[in-house]
Design a protein around this motif. Structure first.
Motif, mmCIF file in Angstrom:
data_model
loop_
_atom_site.group_PDB
_atom_site.id
_atom_site.type_symbol
_atom_site.label_atom_id
_atom_site.label_comp_id
_atom_site.label_asym_id
_atom_site.label_seq_id
_atom_site.Cartn_x
_atom_site.Cartn_y
_atom_site.Cartn_z
ATOM 1 N N CYS A 181 12.571 108.623 51.390
ATOM 2 C CA CYS A 181 12.829 107.183 51.214
ATOM 3 C C CYS A 181 12.344 106.742 49.834
ATOM 4 C CB CYS A 181 12.104 106.356 52.276
ATOM 5 S SG CYS A 181 12.799 106.561 53.927
ATOM 6 N N GLN A 182 11.184 107.199 49.489
ATOM 7 C CA GLN A 182 10.574 106.834 48.208
ATOM 8 C C GLN A 182 11.456 107.302 47.054
ATOM 9 O OE1 GLN A 182 7.741 105.324 49.213
ATOM 10 N NE2 GLN A 182 7.604 104.355 47.194
ATOM 11 N N GLN A 185 14.731 105.358 46.610
ATOM 12 C CA GLN A 185 14.580 103.906 46.590
ATOM 13 C C GLN A 185 15.666 103.212 45.751
ATOM 14 O OE1 GLN A 185 10.633 102.747 45.543
ATOM 15 N NE2 GLN A 185 10.869 100.671 46.328
ATOM 16 N N TYR A 222 19.431 98.578 52.055
ATOM 17 C CA TYR A 222 18.828 99.714 51.359
ATOM 18 C C TYR A 222 17.785 100.356 52.252
ATOM 19 C CZ TYR A 222 21.202 98.497 47.071
ATOM 20 O OH TYR A 222 22.176 98.258 46.148
ATOM 21 N N THR A 224 14.384 101.954 53.149
ATOM 22 C CA THR A 224 12.977 101.963 52.727
ATOM 23 C C THR A 224 12.190 102.692 53.811
ATOM 24 O OG1 THR A 224 12.597 99.861 53.831
ATOM 25 C CG2 THR A 224 13.090 99.770 51.470
ATOM 26 N N LYS A 225 10.939 102.983 53.514
ATOM 27 C CA LYS A 225 10.190 103.744 54.506
ATOM 28 C C LYS A 225 9.903 102.923 55.769
ATOM 29 C CE LYS A 225 5.709 103.159 52.220
ATOM 30 N NZ LYS A 225 5.113 102.222 53.204
ATOM 31 N N GLY A 230 14.511 97.298 55.063
ATOM 32 C CA GLY A 230 14.894 97.298 53.660
ATOM 33 C C GLY A 230 15.722 96.088 53.272
ATOM 34 N N ASN A 278 11.845 92.269 48.386
ATOM 35 C CA ASN A 278 12.535 92.819 49.551
ATOM 36 C C ASN A 278 13.875 92.135 49.840
ATOM 37 O OD1 ASN A 278 12.442 94.872 51.498
ATOM 38 N ND2 ASN A 278 12.182 93.318 53.085
#
Lengths: 284, 284, 284, 284
Positions: A181-182, A185, A222, A224-225, A230, A278
């Motif tokens: 995820c990182q 991004q 999107y 995200t972790k 996201g 966000n």
């Protein structure tokens, strides 16, 4: 399709900013095909997208970037200049459900989605048939045999080997590990089959059925972790009633998923989305 | 407006049920203006609404009820027979926001909402002007001066004195005590200014703004002691974008609130809603 | 998929009608999965659809028809009893645009559209690739070489040879001759790329662009000899703005076309549509 | 409400145009709250709206106009600079239907519509009650007694006496004479109760009912001498079905009318609409 450069900027708002950018563009004889501005009055952040015809422009991509850099630095810009002729490379990840995958492939095939799709990855083998039709290499990553960690290592390798710019989770039913995820991004898009934040997590249609809502939806966001948290790019809804079973809701929801994902991916590919904290600014 | 009886039934599904009801209606020469059926296949429950013209019918309300009762008992029905000429008595509760209140009053005034509105209750005095225009008695229940408990006791008394059938919380910003929720079960309708279950609780528009959703909405539901958890009657949504401030969202949301509440109240007044567990069947 | 019979009726409204039909069903132990009624109060016509589980039913299709016929005659019914296990045979006609064709094929492939698709006919050869993927025979009818009359004669022959029940014009850009329209009455569905009756005829998106409308749409309707005048089954719309070019409108419109056509075809295949004069009753 | 100036421009597109305008604004220390641009690529026309906070601005309205005029002339601009503190004077014209009138009055009362409403004119006396509630002078122009010509002469006089900037036909059921249409060009807004261009002219709901459409709508447009042909500002639709009578369609349509008109009027009052030939650019 006419070649354009897309100049996408976000930076602290400041008097003179638009004038400076516009003057730069005028000085280099840029014809502006489309221009969008947005000021977030709460945070004082400014967002701007210009689509510039390259016909009249007296700069190629490289020299544009060089010449623009001092201005960008002066105004502390996050920015990019993308070239519509340089297609992004998109990987599609899917599981057992074909509706989103097939829809994206068809839009790509007809030119609505302007990108390359060099690879499709499945955690099941079933989607190979569709990949074959569209002559896209298909990789089955066998999660059961490999285990989750090795499987995702293999996916990560594939994304690197194929030099992927954008990863699209077209109803890919595996949760990405935090590290991936990182890495991805702002470069991985998911479709969640509910109108988030309602019914995050598993089985959203059953949740919706149990709650008795009168509209169902889908959310393109999107990755995200924080799962299903996201930045949202697009949402779509449809009306339902008591006469819809959970199965009917799945069927109707698919149309929402297909539409929301197709829009979200197109906006991203056309550099119409800017992520800010966000949330997203979408110059649709 | 043509007089009708509305026969509304829910009971365990059973072969012969519709035949028995239809035969009863035919035997008494009932012309059926509108008929709706629904079987919940999961729970095996059957729902039915008939709107019957009284012109041809050879029974008055009292004798219909008497004659139908044995059949109703045989099939273990929850049922009612309402008379369109007998208007329900509706109390409107409001605070400082006028949009829902004024909309309901206008729809009532033009005959779209077929009911009596004998009283408007406010926890602030400001809505009196609108009550006066429509010549409806207004009671200001001063929550600050009385305290919450005494204030709600006063409201309960008012609802009894005015013989209220339906209580509508038209953006009434006070949480009803559990006992009152219990008493008003199935007879109190609220409008929540979000697309539930998203953004339950306070300040939903701010929550929606912070989350960056692309659609906002409103939810019309029955009041239960679990706040914002009651059976949903109607929901309404509107598209928003990054360019909408929280204030814009409030403005756009109001249009959703007005529409969802007006629909929900009308469905209830026309006996189109049947509550089943925590969900509704709405024969819209 | 559970087998059902669908009993679809339209006839003059009459007291006792529903009771008779319901009693017939109860007498033969029919479990009703879904029931819909509609009375057109203007014309005094009654419409009814029952979906009946065959599990408990004490009649097979043939004996149901025999036993029901006297009742049907008594009430002067137009009626049919269809068997969900007996799939309709659908021909898809297309030209150069693939979006509607591919969407229908995919919904058929996943089982959402419960039918057989034994043939695809094109007035251009380009759609063959999609037909091949789905292993459906493709016939190119060369309008240029054959001339219109001979071409349609060939199509008529194909529809007969393949024993086609439903002909779907999936953006088939040829106007059917009157005689064929007559033959296919109630058995041919078209998608028109505008929100009819706005912008009937050719180039609806250009017409819409020129008029400056703020919403565009698509209309799914039965084919009649009066072009774009047939009974409407379904319509779909999308919001547009000044920033949408005619090309953008084409792109957005395609999503409307796909959805409206898919719905219309499904309603027809599930016997949910009853044509009455120039309108439809759709038990959606 | 924060004071702003709104600079609205349309002119031939030209390189350097935005730079010049932006530089002018920066030179006078203008903080831009909202900026919108649009280029019509077909006609080469450019449209621009800036909303400028007056807090930081080093020009008052008069000197802004003086200083900007040379630039405006250089680029052959149609332009205006409006002051948010200077409210437009709006006349509401109505007949017998109250829904649009009452909705506009309420939005005005709560401040959503930022304008003055110095007069309401009716061709029937019935709307006086609502005018009285909101303390707005009401003039009944008796078309029957006066005849159409004299009646419109009286209306014209009233619009002049009250120094009206914008005339809103809130379901005013009289067709304006050509000369008045000419005088009010771009300054009179009508709501038509159909989704134009479908069902132009009289009785659109009956037309829609007869055609059997599945969606109905309303259209807010500028008044021109060609009835129902003026530039469209906003459209709104709602889904209907066979079960909706013409009366139901009227009821549902009203909600469309109210919404479309309220939006259209607000866009106009906030200088968000630019008319170009027979179309509008709406910076919503």
């Amino acid at each position: 399709m006419q070649q354009t450069f897309r100049l996408v900027i976000d930076c602290p708002d400041q008097i003179g900013l638009v004038a400076s950018v516009s003057q730069f563009l005028a000085d280099h004889n840029a014809t502006i095909v489309e221009a969008n501005h947005h000021t977030d009055l709460q945070t004082g952040r400014f967002f701007m997208r210009h689509e510039i015809s390259t016909d009249s422009l007296k700069l190629d991509h490289k020299s544009f970037v060089e010449e623009f850099t001092p201005l960008a630095n002066e105004y502390q810009m996050n920015w990019k200049l993308s070239d519509s002729n340089k297609k992004q490379r998109v990987a599609l990840l899917a599981s057992l459900e074909s509706h989103c995958l097939v829809d994206l492939l068809h839009r790509w095939h007809t030119g609505e989605l302007h990108c390359d799709i060099p690879v499709i990855i499945g955690n099941h083998p079933q989607m190979k048939q569709f990949a074959d039709w569209y002559k896209v290499p298909f990789h089955w990553v066998d999660f059961k045999a490999l285990g989750k960690e090795a499987a995702f290592a293999q996916i990560t390798t594939l994304l690197q080997e194929y030099k992927i710019d954008l990863t699209v989770l077209a109803r890919f039913m595996q949760i990405l590990p935090d590290t991936l995820c990182q890495e991805l991004q702002g470069k991985a898009i998911n479709i969640h089959h509910s109108f988030l934040p309602s019914f995050a997590g598993a089985k959203p249609y059953q949740q919706a059925y149990d709650r008795g809502v009168k509209l169902i939806g889908a959310t393109c966001h999107y990755v995200t972790k924080d799962l299903d948290e996201g930045p949202i790019i697009e949402q779509s809804v449809k009306r339902i009633s008591h006469s819809d079973s959970a199965a009917d809701m799945v069927r109707k929801g698919k149309d929402c998923e297909v539409t929301a994902l197709a829009h979200g991916v197109r906006y991203h590919l056309e550099d119409r989305v800017i992520i800010h904290r966000n949330k997203t600014v979408v110059f649709a």
